[in-house]
Design a protein around this motif. Sequence first.
Motif, PDB file in Angstrom:
ATOM      1  N   VAL A 149      48.961  32.830  -0.219  1.00 54.65           N
ATOM      2  CA  VAL A 149      48.106  32.579   0.947  1.00 54.65           C
ATOM      3  C   VAL A 149      48.915  31.910   2.061  1.00 54.65           C
ATOM      4  O   VAL A 149      48.843  32.300   3.234  1.00 54.65           O
ATOM      5  CB  VAL A 149      46.899  31.697   0.555  1.00 54.65           C
ATOM      6  CG1 VAL A 149      46.122  31.271   1.808  1.00 54.65           C
ATOM      7  CG2 VAL A 149      45.972  32.451  -0.390  1.00 54.65           C
ATOM      8  N   LEU A 150      49.702  30.909   1.695  1.00 56.74           N
ATOM      9  CA  LEU A 150      50.502  30.192   2.691  1.00 56.74           C
ATOM     10  C   LEU A 150      51.625  31.062   3.236  1.00 56.74           C
ATOM     11  O   LEU A 150      51.931  31.017   4.436  1.00 56.74           O
ATOM     12  CB  LEU A 150      51.078  28.917   2.066  1.00 56.74           C
ATOM     13  CG  LEU A 150      50.047  27.833   1.724  1.00 56.74           C
ATOM     14  CD1 LEU A 150      50.691  26.709   0.921  1.00 56.74           C
ATOM     15  CD2 LEU A 150      49.407  27.281   3.002  1.00 56.74           C
ATOM     16  N   PHE A 151      52.251  31.861   2.379  1.00 51.22           N
ATOM     17  CA  PHE A 151      53.359  32.712   2.828  1.00 51.22           C
ATOM     18  C   PHE A 151      52.892  33.711   3.882  1.00 51.22           C
ATOM     19  O   PHE A 151      53.466  33.805   4.970  1.00 51.22           O
ATOM     20  CB  PHE A 151      53.975  33.448   1.634  1.00 51.22           C
ATOM     21  CG  PHE A 151      55.137  34.335   2.011  1.00 51.22           C
ATOM     22  CD1 PHE A 151      56.405  33.805   2.143  1.00 51.22           C
ATOM     23  CD2 PHE A 151      54.955  35.693   2.224  1.00 51.22           C
ATOM     24  CE1 PHE A 151      57.485  34.609   2.493  1.00 51.22           C
ATOM     25  CE2 PHE A 151      56.016  36.515   2.570  1.00 51.22           C
ATOM     26  CZ  PHE A 151      57.291  35.974   2.709  1.00 51.22           C
ATOM     27  N   PHE A 152      51.858  34.466   3.554  1.00 53.40           N
ATOM     28  CA  PHE A 152      51.388  35.485   4.500  1.00 53.40           C
ATOM     29  C   PHE A 152      50.668  34.865   5.694  1.00 53.40           C
ATOM     30  O   PHE A 152      50.664  35.432   6.777  1.00 53.40           O
ATOM     31  CB  PHE A 152      50.466  36.481   3.786  1.00 53.40           C
ATOM     32  CG  PHE A 152      51.197  37.427   2.880  1.00 53.40           C
ATOM     33  CD1 PHE A 152      52.052  38.388   3.391  1.00 53.40           C
ATOM     34  CD2 PHE A 152      51.044  37.356   1.497  1.00 53.40           C
ATOM     35  CE1 PHE A 152      52.743  39.260   2.559  1.00 53.40           C
ATOM     36  CE2 PHE A 152      51.723  38.218   0.658  1.00 53.40           C
ATOM     37  CZ  PHE A 152      52.576  39.174   1.185  1.00 53.40           C
ATOM     38  N   SER A 178      43.354  35.873   3.660  1.00 50.96           N
ATOM     39  CA  SER A 178      43.688  34.829   2.689  1.00 50.96           C
ATOM     40  C   SER A 178      43.255  35.244   1.291  1.00 50.96           C
ATOM     41  O   SER A 178      43.987  35.045   0.312  1.00 50.96           O
ATOM     42  CB  SER A 178      42.990  33.511   3.065  1.00 50.96           C
ATOM     43  OG  SER A 178      43.473  33.001   4.281  1.00 50.96           O
ATOM     44  N   PHE A 179      42.068  35.836   1.198  1.00 45.58           N
ATOM     45  CA  PHE A 179      41.561  36.303  -0.088  1.00 45.58           C
ATOM     46  C   PHE A 179      42.429  37.430  -0.633  1.00 45.58           C
ATOM     47  O   PHE A 179      42.723  37.489  -1.835  1.00 45.58           O
ATOM     48  CB  PHE A 179      40.109  36.763   0.067  1.00 45.58           C
ATOM     49  CG  PHE A 179      39.420  37.064  -1.231  1.00 45.58           C
ATOM     50  CD1 PHE A 179      39.392  36.131  -2.258  1.00 45.58           C
ATOM     51  CD2 PHE A 179      38.789  38.282  -1.430  1.00 45.58           C
ATOM     52  CE1 PHE A 179      38.765  36.405  -3.467  1.00 45.58           C
ATOM     53  CE2 PHE A 179      38.152  38.565  -2.630  1.00 45.58           C
ATOM     54  CZ  PHE A 179      38.137  37.623  -3.654  1.00 45.58           C
ATOM     55  N   ALA A 180      42.878  38.324   0.255  1.00 42.32           N
ATOM     56  CA  ALA A 180      43.755  39.433  -0.151  1.00 42.32           C
ATOM     57  C   ALA A 180      45.073  38.898  -0.698  1.00 42.32           C
ATOM     58  O   ALA A 180      45.590  39.388  -1.707  1.00 42.32           O
ATOM     59  CB  ALA A 180      44.009  40.363   1.034  1.00 42.32           C
ATOM     60  N   ALA A 181      45.616  37.882  -0.039  1.00 44.66           N
ATOM     61  CA  ALA A 181      46.875  37.278  -0.491  1.00 44.66           C
ATOM     62  C   ALA A 181      46.705  36.613  -1.850  1.00 44.66           C
ATOM     63  O   ALA A 181      47.567  36.722  -2.732  1.00 44.66           O
ATOM     64  CB  ALA A 181      47.367  36.262   0.540  1.00 44.66           C
ATOM     65  N   ALA A 182      45.582  35.903  -2.039  1.00 44.95           N
ATOM     66  CA  ALA A 182      45.319  35.230  -3.316  1.00 44.95           C
ATOM     67  C   ALA A 182      45.143  36.247  -4.444  1.00 44.95           C
ATOM     68  O   ALA A 182      45.638  36.044  -5.559  1.00 44.95           O
ATOM     69  CB  ALA A 182      44.072  34.353  -3.193  1.00 44.95           C
ATOM     70  N   LEU A 183      44.461  37.353  -4.165  1.00 42.45           N
ATOM     71  CA  LEU A 183      44.278  38.396  -5.170  1.00 42.45           C
ATOM     72  C   LEU A 183      45.614  39.007  -5.575  1.00 42.45           C
ATOM     73  O   LEU A 183      45.867  39.254  -6.762  1.00 42.45           O
ATOM     74  CB  LEU A 183      43.360  39.497  -4.625  1.00 42.45           C
ATOM     75  CG  LEU A 183      41.857  39.221  -4.623  1.00 42.45           C
ATOM     76  CD1 LEU A 183      41.112  40.363  -3.953  1.00 42.45           C
ATOM     77  CD2 LEU A 183      41.343  39.009  -6.041  1.00 42.45           C
ATOM     78  N   ALA A 184      46.470  39.253  -4.596  1.00 43.64           N
ATOM     79  CA  ALA A 184      47.786  39.817  -4.888  1.00 43.64           C
ATOM     80  C   ALA A 184      48.603  38.861  -5.756  1.00 43.64           C
ATOM     81  O   ALA A 184      49.254  39.272  -6.724  1.00 43.64           O
ATOM     82  CB  ALA A 184      48.539  40.112  -3.585  1.00 43.64           C
ATOM     83  N   GLY A 185      48.551  37.571  -5.433  1.00 38.97           N
ATOM     84  CA  GLY A 185      49.282  36.579  -6.211  1.00 38.97           C
ATOM     85  C   GLY A 185      48.764  36.466  -7.634  1.00 38.97           C
ATOM     86  O   GLY A 185      49.546  36.318  -8.586  1.00 38.97           O
ATOM     87  N   THR A 186      47.454  36.540  -7.794  1.00 45.49           N
ATOM     88  CA  THR A 186      46.851  36.466  -9.123  1.00 45.49           C
ATOM     89  C   THR A 186      47.242  37.677  -9.961  1.00 45.49           C
ATOM     90  O   THR A 186      47.520  37.557 -11.163  1.00 45.49           O
ATOM     91  CB  THR A 186      45.323  36.381  -9.013  1.00 45.49           C
ATOM     92  OG1 THR A 186      44.967  35.222  -8.239  1.00 45.49           O
ATOM     93  CG2 THR A 186      44.676  36.280 -10.381  1.00 45.49           C
ATOM     94  N   THR A 187      47.296  38.838  -9.337  1.00 49.25           N
ATOM     95  CA  THR A 187      47.687  40.062 -10.048  1.00 49.25           C
ATOM     96  C   THR A 187      49.124  39.977 -10.544  1.00 49.25           C
ATOM     97  O   THR A 187      49.453  40.482 -11.633  1.00 49.25           O
ATOM     98  CB  THR A 187      47.522  41.288  -9.131  1.00 49.25           C
ATOM     99  OG1 THR A 187      46.183  41.323  -8.615  1.00 49.25           O
ATOM    100  CG2 THR A 187      47.803  42.585  -9.891  1.00 49.25           C
TER     101      THR A 187
END
Length: 311
Positions: A202-205, A135-144
Amino acid sequence: MAVSTMDSKSAQTSQPQAALTKGGHSLLPAGVLSAKLGNHGRHYVCGSIAAFTNIVVTFPIQKVLFRQQLHGVSATEAVRQLQRDGLRNLYRGLLPPLLQKSTTVAIMFGLYEDFSRVLLDRAVCTGVPELVTRSFAAALAGTTEALLTPFERVQTLLQDHRHYGRFNNTAHTFRTLLSEYGVRECYRGLVPILLRNGPSNVLFFGLRGPIKEQLPEATSRAGHLVIDFVCGGLLGAGLGIMFYPLNVVKSRAQSQVGGAFQPCRKVLLTVWRERGGSLAMLFRGAHLNYHRSLLSWGIINATYELLLKII
């Protein structure tokens, strides 16, 4: 052992490749493209090509939706506006979303894989649950992804007919914003984009794997395409509705050139008052957004998964 909720990617990419072989031989030389792109670079390439395909197909629908978000008009009136603008303006503003989406989707899939790999290696020592790590990895990717806000900014200005006489094309719009207002103006609307990108990733992945598990098992290449299209489409459509108000705020904020930066809450309240305090009017265009997202993310997910198996 059951597959983790966030472990959708590994569950999908480890599927048998029988659907992509003929007579026992792979359709492409084994490992040729993978060797050139690297073990993880292919996620960026597949994501970029999938987004490129989607934008070219769905751009006219996006223009209709944009007019509804910005002006609160019906779909019919938005189509009439585009007809009055003429065919030569139908694909006006295509380049920014083409560049932006091709890059952001590449970042979305590629960085999610990279961040997941790095964080999971560290999580083994710390005992952090895999669900939290992914979830944290997904959020980081989205923020980038939000670093590319200027492309959405330029797209908004080029699609708004009120700015047709001022901005000629993508390069001219960038030059004008930078020379007259500075870099900060290119990032107008950044906050709603940040609020949208992280949680939606986060929700997508997180839900992609569980949704796919509930669908019938595919036994052919066509079957895999359909399943991936349905999975991506359902997720994209649902998330599109969930985060629709943030996109309305983003469109309104980015349609302004110069002047003070308004907080998200203030922009939302302004739109709410202008539309008579009606929830239905706030979500004007949401039905079209639902169908566009269904088509867009169906195309992206199906194309991405197909390319991932081929490369």
